[in-house]
Write an enzyme that holds these catalytic residues in place. Structure first.
Site, PDB file in Angstrom:
ATOM      1  N   GLY A  47       0.780  -1.235   0.000  1.00 46.06           N
ATOM      2  CA  GLY A  47       0.000   0.000   0.000  1.00 46.06           C
ATOM      3  C   GLY A  47       0.812   1.285   0.000  1.00 46.06           C
ATOM      4  N   ASP A 103       0.864   3.428   4.653  1.00 46.44           N
ATOM      5  CA  ASP A 103      -0.217   3.997   3.859  1.00 46.44           C
ATOM      6  C   ASP A 103      -1.353   4.503   4.741  1.00 46.44           C
ATOM      7  OD1 ASP A 103      -0.907   1.437   4.710  1.00 46.44           O
ATOM      8  OD2 ASP A 103      -1.462   0.702   2.725  1.00 46.44           O
ATOM      9  N   ASP A 106      -5.454   2.151  10.559  1.00 39.54           N
ATOM     10  CA  ASP A 106      -6.868   1.895  10.833  1.00 39.54           C
ATOM     11  C   ASP A 106      -6.984   1.579  12.327  1.00 39.54           C
ATOM     12  OD1 ASP A 106      -9.500   1.134  10.794  1.00 39.54           O
ATOM     13  OD2 ASP A 106      -9.291  -0.420   9.284  1.00 39.54           O
ATOM     14  N   LYS A 134      -7.222   6.951  10.190  1.00 41.77           N
ATOM     15  CA  LYS A 134      -8.673   6.991  10.406  1.00 41.77           C
ATOM     16  C   LYS A 134      -8.938   7.490  11.813  1.00 41.77           C
ATOM     17  CE  LYS A 134      -9.829   3.441   7.077  1.00 41.77           C
ATOM     18  NZ  LYS A 134     -10.512   2.168   6.833  1.00 41.77           N
ATOM     19  N   PHE A 155     -13.940   2.825   4.406  1.00 39.21           N
ATOM     20  CA  PHE A 155     -12.943   2.117   3.609  1.00 39.21           C
ATOM     21  C   PHE A 155     -12.608   2.917   2.356  1.00 39.21           C
ATOM     22  CE2 PHE A 155     -10.896  -1.207   1.179  1.00 39.21           C
ATOM     23  CZ  PHE A 155     -10.139  -1.816   2.155  1.00 39.21           C
ATOM     24  N   VAL A 156     -11.318   3.134   2.144  1.00 36.81           N
ATOM     25  CA  VAL A 156     -10.884   3.935   0.992  1.00 36.81           C
ATOM     26  C   VAL A 156      -9.913   3.147   0.119  1.00 36.81           C
ATOM     27  CG1 VAL A 156     -11.235   6.184   2.108  1.00 36.81           C
ATOM     28  CG2 VAL A 156      -9.041   5.006   2.374  1.00 36.81           C
ATOM     29  N   ASP A 162      -5.721  -0.742  -1.830  1.00 36.78           N
ATOM     30  CA  ASP A 162      -6.498  -1.647  -2.679  1.00 36.78           C
ATOM     31  C   ASP A 162      -7.718  -2.206  -1.969  1.00 36.78           C
ATOM     32  OD1 ASP A 162      -5.096  -3.350  -0.812  1.00 36.78           O
ATOM     33  OD2 ASP A 162      -5.659  -5.027  -2.090  1.00 36.78           O
ATOM     34  N   ARG A 168      -5.176   0.150  -6.820  1.00 37.25           N
ATOM     35  CA  ARG A 168      -3.917   0.735  -6.330  1.00 37.25           C
ATOM     36  C   ARG A 168      -3.450   1.863  -7.243  1.00 37.25           C
ATOM     37  NH1 ARG A 168      -2.008  -2.466  -2.104  1.00 37.25           N
ATOM     38  NH2 ARG A 168      -2.241  -4.708  -2.352  1.00 37.25           N
TER      39      ARG A 168
HETATM   40  P1  IMP Z   1      -4.584  -1.597  10.982  1.00 36.48           P
HETATM   41  O1  IMP Z   1      -3.651  -2.652  11.474  1.00 36.48           O
HETATM   42  O2  IMP Z   1      -6.001  -1.851  11.374  1.00 36.48           O
HETATM   43  O3  IMP Z   1      -4.128  -0.206  11.345  1.00 36.48           O
HETATM   44  O4  IMP Z   1      -4.647  -1.719   9.410  1.00 36.48           O
HETATM   45  C1  IMP Z   1      -3.650  -1.228   8.593  1.00 36.48           C
HETATM   46  C2  IMP Z   1      -3.639  -1.910   7.257  1.00 36.48           C
HETATM   47  O5  IMP Z   1      -4.945  -2.334   6.833  1.00 36.48           O
HETATM   48  C3  IMP Z   1      -3.170  -0.915   6.225  1.00 36.48           C
HETATM   49  O6  IMP Z   1      -1.762  -0.950   6.082  1.00 36.48           O
HETATM   50  C4  IMP Z   1      -3.915  -1.345   4.984  1.00 36.48           C
HETATM   51  O7  IMP Z   1      -3.171  -2.334   4.312  1.00 36.48           O
HETATM   52  C5  IMP Z   1      -5.195  -1.956   5.490  1.00 36.48           C
HETATM   53  N1  IMP Z   1      -6.289  -0.988   5.480  1.00 36.48           N
HETATM   54  C6  IMP Z   1      -6.907  -0.434   6.539  1.00 36.48           C
HETATM   55  N2  IMP Z   1      -7.877   0.407   6.171  1.00 36.48           N
HETATM   56  C7  IMP Z   1      -7.874   0.407   4.823  1.00 36.48           C
HETATM   57  C8  IMP Z   1      -8.674   1.109   3.837  1.00 36.48           C
HETATM   58  O8  IMP Z   1      -9.558   1.929   4.121  1.00 36.48           O
HETATM   59  N3  IMP Z   1      -8.372   0.833   2.536  1.00 36.48           N
HETATM   60  C9  IMP Z   1      -7.387  -0.040   2.173  1.00 36.48           C
HETATM   61  N4  IMP Z   1      -6.645  -0.703   3.062  1.00 36.48           N
HETATM   62  C10 IMP Z   1      -6.872  -0.473   4.370  1.00 36.48           C
END
Ligand code: IMP
Length: 181
Positions: A47, A103, A106, A134, A155-156, A162, A168
């Site tokens: 990403g 990237d 979340d 987020k 979700f973006v 992706d 992407r």
């Molecule tokens: P986290 O561990 O929940 O912070 O998730 C991080 C990873 O989830 C990011 O590096 C992305 O690969 C994926 N991700 C989380 N939210 C999104 C989104 O809105 N679009 C695309 N990928 C996301």
């Protein structure tokens, strides 16, 4: 079919001009903060590819690249928090000024795992630059040194992000409103 007619894409969250301007600002700040040093950028695949490449070109201190690929178990639009290293770094971190280039944050679980993991490898310093965060849904407070944009928790896709490997190459960030989970 152009992006504008794609029914799975909702509103534009961050357009190309905003992306470019913010990336230049982040790079300028990083160049000041790391002045006189060199910085090892660690891109989190896949990403962060667009972001790391634009960011690196705008940083004016010497830069090295390395990449890591991690995967979280679970469905493609939700993170479970269990992180697995798919590709580890090529280089040794000892004595280096390391910046993790992410990237999107979340839940923050991927990043907190990476920070714990990389901090044990003896870097001179360890920071994070996250393009998107987020708002309000991180489980644990994270020390994010550089943040591009805070966005609502939807979700973006685009600019490296992706859904099931699609979008992407979308040149901006858009809300994903398709049915694929
Ligand atoms: P986290 O561990 O929940 O912070 O998730 C991080 C990873 O989830 C990011 O590096 C992305 O690969 C994926 N991700 C989380 N939210 C999104 C989104 O809105 N679009 C695309 N990928 C996301």
């Amino acid at each position: 079919m152009g992006w504008k007619n794609d029914p799975s894409l909702g509103k534009v969250v961050i357009d190309e001009k905003q992306l470019n301007e913010r990336v230049q600002q982040l790079a300028a700040q990083i160049s000041i903060d790391y002045s006189g040093k060199s910085v090892l950028l660690i891109g989190v695949l896949k990403g962060a590819i667009m972001f790391i490449s634009d960011l690196a070109r705008a940083i004016t201190v010497p830069v090295e690249f390395d990449f890591m690929a991690v995967s979280s178990y679970g469905s493609s639009t939700k993170t479970s928090g269990v992180v697995r290293i798919i590709k580890d770094l090529d280089a040794d971190l000892s004595g280096k000024h390391v910046l993790i280039v992410e990237d999107i944050v979340d839940s923050g679980l991927t990043l907190s795992y990476l920070m714990r993991n990389l901090s044990q490898r003896g870097p001179a310093s360890l920071g994070v630059v996250a393009l998107l965060v987020k708002v309000g849904i991180q489980y644990a407070p994270l020390d994010l040194k550089y943040v591009g944009f805070e966005i609502p928790p939807e979700f973006v896709v685009g600019y490296g992000l992706d859904v099931s490997e699609r979008y992407r190459n979308l040149p901006y960030i858009a809300e994903y409103i398709g049915s694929e989970e």
